[in-house]
Design an enzyme around this catalytic site. Structure first.
Site, PDB file in Angstrom:
ATOM      1  N   ASP A   1      10.809 -24.868 -37.371  1.00 40.64           N
ATOM      2  CA  ASP A   1      11.407 -26.148 -37.468  1.00 40.64           C
ATOM      3  C   ASP A   1      11.357 -27.034 -36.357  1.00 40.64           C
ATOM      4  OD1 ASP A   1      12.725 -25.431 -39.729  1.00 40.64           O
ATOM      5  OD2 ASP A   1      14.410 -24.205 -38.916  1.00 40.64           O
TER       6      ASP A   1
ATOM      7  N   LYS B   1      18.734 -17.270 -40.877  1.00 42.53           N
ATOM      8  CA  LYS B   1      17.805 -17.534 -40.129  1.00 42.53           C
ATOM      9  C   LYS B   1      17.908 -16.493 -38.904  1.00 42.53           C
ATOM     10  CE  LYS B   1      16.177 -21.953 -41.457  1.00 42.53           C
ATOM     11  NZ  LYS B   1      15.878 -23.428 -40.837  1.00 42.53           N
TER      12      LYS B   1
HETATM   13  P1  NDP Z   1      23.391 -22.363 -40.935  1.00 38.14           P
HETATM   14  O1  NDP Z   1      24.529 -21.683 -42.165  1.00 38.14           O
HETATM   15  O2  NDP Z   1      22.802 -21.409 -40.217  1.00 38.14           O
HETATM   16  O3  NDP Z   1      24.640 -23.004 -39.882  1.00 38.14           O
HETATM   17  C1  NDP Z   1      25.349 -24.119 -40.602  1.00 38.14           C
HETATM   18  C2  NDP Z   1      26.064 -25.267 -39.383  1.00 38.14           C
HETATM   19  O4  NDP Z   1      26.874 -25.927 -39.932  1.00 38.14           O
HETATM   20  C3  NDP Z   1      26.851 -24.216 -38.360  1.00 38.14           C
HETATM   21  O5  NDP Z   1      26.914 -25.005 -37.135  1.00 38.14           O
HETATM   22  C4  NDP Z   1      28.395 -24.454 -39.097  1.00 38.14           C
HETATM   23  O6  NDP Z   1      29.210 -24.402 -37.819  1.00 38.14           O
HETATM   24  C5  NDP Z   1      28.329 -25.930 -39.359  1.00 38.14           C
HETATM   25  N1  NDP Z   1      29.072 -26.126 -40.410  1.00 38.14           N
HETATM   26  C6  NDP Z   1      29.190 -25.925 -41.836  1.00 38.14           C
HETATM   27  N2  NDP Z   1      30.339 -26.455 -42.413  1.00 38.14           N
HETATM   28  C7  NDP Z   1      30.869 -27.246 -41.538  1.00 38.14           C
HETATM   29  C8  NDP Z   1      32.108 -28.306 -41.541  1.00 38.14           C
HETATM   30  N3  NDP Z   1      32.771 -28.265 -42.880  1.00 38.14           N
HETATM   31  N4  NDP Z   1      32.388 -28.810 -40.636  1.00 38.14           N
HETATM   32  C9  NDP Z   1      31.555 -28.811 -39.453  1.00 38.14           C
HETATM   33  N5  NDP Z   1      30.547 -27.852 -39.035  1.00 38.14           N
HETATM   34  C10 NDP Z   1      30.301 -27.073 -40.388  1.00 38.14           C
HETATM   35  O7  NDP Z   1      22.705 -23.453 -41.686  1.00 38.14           O
HETATM   36  P2  NDP Z   1      21.560 -24.282 -41.007  1.00 38.14           P
HETATM   37  O8  NDP Z   1      21.652 -24.271 -39.575  1.00 38.14           O
HETATM   38  O9  NDP Z   1      20.180 -23.496 -41.361  1.00 38.14           O
HETATM   39  O10 NDP Z   1      21.385 -25.454 -41.647  1.00 38.14           O
HETATM   40  C11 NDP Z   1      22.187 -26.710 -41.362  1.00 38.14           C
HETATM   41  C12 NDP Z   1      21.547 -27.921 -42.053  1.00 38.14           C
HETATM   42  O11 NDP Z   1      20.038 -28.291 -41.497  1.00 38.14           O
HETATM   43  C13 NDP Z   1      21.409 -27.979 -43.783  1.00 38.14           C
HETATM   44  O12 NDP Z   1      21.925 -28.997 -44.223  1.00 38.14           O
HETATM   45  C14 NDP Z   1      20.170 -27.689 -43.744  1.00 38.14           C
HETATM   46  O13 NDP Z   1      19.811 -28.150 -45.218  1.00 38.14           O
HETATM   47  C15 NDP Z   1      19.340 -28.385 -42.727  1.00 38.14           C
HETATM   48  N6  NDP Z   1      18.018 -27.982 -42.489  1.00 38.14           N
HETATM   49  C16 NDP Z   1      17.081 -28.811 -42.779  1.00 38.14           C
HETATM   50  C17 NDP Z   1      15.721 -28.422 -42.385  1.00 38.14           C
HETATM   51  C18 NDP Z   1      14.388 -29.445 -42.646  1.00 38.14           C
HETATM   52  O14 NDP Z   1      13.437 -29.031 -42.460  1.00 38.14           O
HETATM   53  N7  NDP Z   1      14.695 -30.498 -42.816  1.00 38.14           N
HETATM   54  C19 NDP Z   1      15.495 -27.267 -41.959  1.00 38.14           C
HETATM   55  C20 NDP Z   1      16.530 -26.242 -41.811  1.00 38.14           C
HETATM   56  C21 NDP Z   1      17.814 -26.780 -41.938  1.00 38.14           C
HETATM   57  P3  NDP Z   1      30.084 -22.920 -37.802  1.00 38.14           P
HETATM   58  O15 NDP Z   1      29.328 -22.255 -36.696  1.00 38.14           O
HETATM   59  O16 NDP Z   1      31.441 -23.377 -37.233  1.00 38.14           O
HETATM   60  O17 NDP Z   1      30.075 -22.260 -38.960  1.00 38.14           O
END
Ligand code: NDP
Length: 281
Positions: free
Chosen positions: A103, A67
């Site tokens: 979103d 994104k």
């Molecule tokens: P990104 O890849 O952009 O970001 C991932 C996030 O998760 C970061 O904050 C990352 O932290 C964190 N993270 C990943 N692994 C871990 C872990 N093991 N422990 C703690 N934090 C962790 O993904 P998105 O933001 O796009 O998506 C996030 C969630 O939102 C997903 O589940 C996605 O499916 C959901 N979503 C749902 C939507 C809907 O319409 N319902 C729309 C968009 C997303 P760090 O920065 O430290 O890596």
């Protein structure tokens, strides 16, 4: 006349419900469209998007982890995409890609209209600072939250999101290790992708105020761990991201086709087939 082509680009993306949602919206409104999935690893994003455009692609949804990257390839960003620093909707124009972010409006519409939550005045916690968190934060602030605390595994992203949001009176970035000492929240939003690779992060007790609302942006199995924690913490509402998914799709559909679909039937169909029920009000 050729049928307009759309796709969702992500990694992974095979699980995405977006093709079914957009196909159902098109059928509902009598609009012909093709909607597929494109799996692109981070380093392949730009080339995948260029190939899609060369093949006549007119619009795309962008999902994790692309994104923020998508925002950087746009010739023009909507105000809400600029505030989020993240794009989930691309529209092809003569000048190049225009980026939008649906979103936030999708989440707020789901919480306020489908689930009847009043977000105003809530002391709130956002867990995660990735593309989805960045997308929803501006709309949550606009909906009248009292405070928005943000924690993320990587501190740099927390600070970057807080800085982009401004509003230092209401936005409070914190280190993950602070979680146990922040008190109770009326609204806790889980926006990490941790459950996709294993389990949702473990959270301390007392994070959710009595009868507070807990929201996971994920749905299906990805939301189970957090929502179980929320129910065990006495949540008044425990809501997954399925409704947000349908609402953000409807807003993207409106941008692309100039017509707003009715979301109730598609939400009910997906709820029945794909995701565990929501509890609470
Ligand atoms: P990104 O890849 O952009 O970001 C991932 C996030 O998760 C970061 O904050 C990352 O932290 C964190 N993270 C990943 N692994 C871990 C872990 N093991 N422990 C703690 N934090 C962790 O993904 P998105 O933001 O796009 O998506 C996030 C969630 O939102 C997903 O589940 C996605 O499916 C959901 N979503 C749902 C939507 C809907 O319409 N319902 C729309 C968009 C997303 P760090 O920065 O430290 O890596």
């Amino acid at each position: 006349m050729s049928i307009p082509r759309f796709a969702v680009i992500g990694h992974p993306v095979a699980h995405s419900l977006s093709p079914r949602i957009h196909t159902a919206f098109g059928r509902q409104l009598g609009i012909a469209l093709e909607y597929g999935t494109i799996d692109a690893a981070p380093e392949q994003f730009e080339s995948a998007l260029a190939s899609f455009a060369a093949a006549g692609g007119t619009g795309a949804n962008i999902t994790l982890p692309h994104k923020a990257r998508a925002a950087s390839v746009c010739e023009h960003l909507s105000d809400r995409a600029r505030r989020a620093g993240a794009v989930n909707t691309l529209l092809r124009t003569d000048a190049g890609w225009e980026g939008d972010n649906t979103d936030g409006v999708g989440l707020v519409r789901d919480l306020t209209q489908r689930h009847g939550l009043d977000l105003r005045g809530r002391r709130s916690l956002l867990i995660g600072a990735g593309g989805a968190a960045a997308g929803v934060a501006p709309a949550l602030l606009d909906a009248g939250l009292a405070d928005l605390f943000i924690v993320n595994r990587s501190r740099g992203r927390t600070d970057a999101l807080a800085a982009a949001l401004g509003d230092r009176a209401r936005v409070h970035p914190h280190h993950w290790d602070d979680l146990g000492g922040l008190g109770g929240f009326d609204l806790v939003i889980h926006a990490t992708s941790a459950a996709h690779g294993g389990a949702a992060p473990s959270l301390p007790g007392g994070l959710l105020a009595p009868r507070g609302a807990a929201v996971d942006l994920g749905y299906g199995a990805a939301a189970t761990g957090f929502l179980d924690w929320a129910r065990a913490s006495g949540a008044g509402s425990a809501i997954d991201g399925l409704g947000m998914l349908v609402e953000q799709a409807a807003e993207s559909f409106l941008r692309w086709h100039g017509a707003r679909p009715d979301t109730a039937g598609v939400y009910a169909m997906l709820r029945e087939r794909d995701a565990a029920p929501v509890t609470g009000d």
